[in-house]
Write a protein that holds these residues in place. Structure first.
Motif, PDB file in Angstrom:
ATOM      1  N   THR A 128     128.740 -20.533  52.914  1.00 13.57           N
ATOM      2  CA  THR A 128     128.578 -21.856  52.339  1.00 13.57           C
ATOM      3  C   THR A 128     127.113 -22.255  52.475  1.00 13.57           C
ATOM      4  OG1 THR A 128     129.400 -24.137  52.349  1.00 13.57           O
ATOM      5  CG2 THR A 128     129.206 -23.049  54.502  1.00 13.57           C
ATOM      6  N   TYR A 132     125.852 -26.904  48.302  1.00 14.45           N
ATOM      7  CA  TYR A 132     126.911 -26.409  47.426  1.00 14.45           C
ATOM      8  C   TYR A 132     127.931 -27.510  47.118  1.00 14.45           C
ATOM      9  CZ  TYR A 132     125.368 -21.555  48.297  1.00 14.45           C
ATOM     10  OH  TYR A 132     124.653 -20.380  48.374  1.00 14.45           O
ATOM     11  N   CYS A 133     128.401 -27.505  45.864  1.00 13.53           N
ATOM     12  CA  CYS A 133     129.413 -28.479  45.413  1.00 13.53           C
ATOM     13  C   CYS A 133     128.958 -29.907  45.702  1.00 13.53           C
ATOM     14  CB  CYS A 133     130.764 -28.206  46.054  1.00 13.53           C
ATOM     15  SG  CYS A 133     131.437 -26.572  45.728  1.00 13.53           S
ATOM     16  N   SER A 137     130.735 -28.769  50.076  1.00 11.90           N
ATOM     17  CA  SER A 137     131.232 -27.456  50.486  1.00 11.90           C
ATOM     18  C   SER A 137     131.369 -27.322  52.000  1.00 11.90           C
ATOM     19  CB  SER A 137     130.316 -26.351  49.948  1.00 11.90           C
ATOM     20  OG  SER A 137     130.767 -25.082  50.363  1.00 11.90           O
ATOM     21  N   THR A 157     126.091 -20.351  56.981  1.00 12.71           N
ATOM     22  CA  THR A 157     125.548 -21.431  56.179  1.00 12.71           C
ATOM     23  C   THR A 157     124.029 -21.322  56.192  1.00 12.71           C
ATOM     24  OG1 THR A 157     125.737 -23.773  55.612  1.00 12.71           O
ATOM     25  CG2 THR A 157     125.415 -23.243  57.954  1.00 12.71           C
ATOM     26  N   HIS A 192     117.318 -20.842  53.384  1.00 16.27           N
ATOM     27  CA  HIS A 192     117.900 -20.788  52.049  1.00 16.27           C
ATOM     28  C   HIS A 192     116.836 -20.584  50.968  1.00 16.27           C
ATOM     29  CE1 HIS A 192     121.306 -22.642  49.347  1.00 16.27           C
ATOM     30  NE2 HIS A 192     120.887 -21.458  48.918  1.00 16.27           N
ATOM     31  N   GLY A 325     132.010 -14.914  43.808  1.00 18.84           N
ATOM     32  CA  GLY A 325     132.535 -16.249  43.578  1.00 18.84           C
ATOM     33  C   GLY A 325     133.875 -16.178  42.868  1.00 18.84           C
ATOM     34  N   TYR A 375     118.570 -20.014  40.007  1.00 19.25           N
ATOM     35  CA  TYR A 375     117.538 -20.463  40.950  1.00 19.25           C
ATOM     36  C   TYR A 375     116.203 -20.552  40.246  1.00 19.25           C
ATOM     37  CZ  TYR A 375     120.367 -20.177  45.139  1.00 19.25           C
ATOM     38  OH  TYR A 375     121.296 -20.426  46.108  1.00 19.25           O
TER      39      TYR A 375
END
Length: 375
Positions: A128, A132-133, A137, A157, A192, A325, A375
């Motif tokens: 996650t 996200y979302c 998430s 994460t 990230h 996914g 991205y």
């Protein structure tokens, strides 16, 4: 190839100028749709038909791309593209302001059932990230992993490095993420979407010392990073710290894109396991064009397009995990079936030659090398 811009009325009724492109925006964000065949992110577009106005075509094209939404459209310009033989085609370009685009709510009950079922059948890595979302998430994953499921998986994460401006921010964000996940620690904590600029910024802010401290105090177990840049940057990052994992984009089309094959070899030399994202190239490898599908169907070993893509990536011994996914229960079951037989050495020499031909078939249809990663 040459591109020209014209006043709207100058070209709108000329033969060959029958396409409509829509530059749609939601606030400051440009809205694109994904071409499932070529894995490119493209503008919504349509072709004018008899009896349909240009504005109706623009509205239809945008509606097909984004579904239920409220928007205004208005003409911007005409455009023409002249090919090597001097032939010009083109169309009209419209601008759309999207005023209301309802978010698709997460179906928590369905997501819980899917993920817990996958864990019950052997899934052992859950990924996650903070954004996200739309930020939902991490809290959702935390709730799904209750009732003993957290202890059965490795949880990963990511530090949203774009939110970090000071060394203190790193601790604050990690602590916030642990609260959102409702866990005392995460197994893998990734910086990230690193690239050159972000890595230089994070180094200067003391991220390596932060990772050492977070490992020492038990909030994370394995420092890692996810990556979006070229091989030279990947080499610099990978050799600048004692990473316990790296996450890269890789599939049988993108062997020279970003970290690529050279990055896999470097990770093997440094004994850094890899997590691979985009093994299906944004879904494009699951839906091959007719030419590529025909090659698969003629081959003696019969595998689905998804299975060939997973088997290619899994054949590399440095790849420890593939991220897939999955959006419905059927995909979960298909992936579990496929991964029963995906491991290093799962491809024969003949299989590898087939993959080379599949790659060539795709590339004949893809003059632009966008990977669709968003991205």
């Amino acid at each position: 190839m040459q591109v020209a811009i014209y006043a709207t009325e100058e070209k709108r009724r000329r033969a060959g100028f029958d396409h409509v492109l829509v530059l749609a925006r939601l606030g400051e964000a440009l809205i694109l749709r994904r071409d499932r065949i070529n894995a490119l992110w493209v503008l919504p577009e349509g072709r004018m038909t008899r009896g349909q106005s240009v504005e109706e075509t623009a509205r239809s094209a945008l509606g097909a791309a984004i579904g239920e939404a409220v928007f205004d459209v208005y003409p911007l310009c005409a455009y023409g593209v002249t090919d090597e033989k001097g032939r010009e085609t083109g169309g009209l370009c419209y601008v759309a302001d999207v005023r209301d685009w309802p978010d698709e709510a997460l179906d928590e009950a369905r997501a819980t059932a899917m993920l817990r079922s996958a864990i019950d059948q052997g899934l052992s890595y859950v990924d996650t990230a903070y954004p996200y979302c739309d930020g939902q998430s991490e809290p959702l994953v935390g709730r799904i992993l209750k009732d003993g499921y957290r202890e059965r998986v490795k949880l990963a994460t990511k530090l949203p490095v774009w939110k970090v401006e000071t060394r203190q921010d790193m601790d604050a964000v990690l602590d916030e993420q642990l609260k959102r996940l409702d866990v005392p620690y995460v197994d893998f904590y990734l910086l990230h979407a690193l690239g050159r600029e972000r890595w230089e910024k994070m180094k200067a802010l003391g991220v390596r010392e932060f990772l050492d401290s977070a490992v020492k105090d038990g909030r994370i177990r394995y420092p890692a990073f996810s990556f979006h840049d070229d091989y030279e940057v990947f080499r610099d990052i990978l050799t600048s710290y004692d990473w316990r994992m790296a996450q890269i984009q890789f599939n049988y089309l993108d062997i020279r894109h970003q970290a690529g094959l050279h990055g896999i070899r470097l990770a093997r030399a440094r004994r850094v396991p890899l997590v691979v994202m985009e093994p299906l190239r944004g879904g494009a490898l699951a839906n091959p064009p007719a030419e590529v599908r025909a090659m698969m169907e003629r081959y003696p070993v019969q595998c689905s397009p998804v299975e060939w893509a997973f088997r290619y990536v899994g054949d590399f011994d440095q790849v420890a995990v593939m991220l897939s996914g999955m959006s419905d229960e059927a995909q979960v079951q298909d992936n579990l079936r496929i991964f029963e037989n995906v491991r290093p050495g799962c491809l024969s020499d003949a299989d590898k030659r087939l993959i080379t031909r599949l790659r060539a078939g795709y590339r004949r249809r893809m003059p632009i090398g966008c990977t669709g990663c968003a991205y």
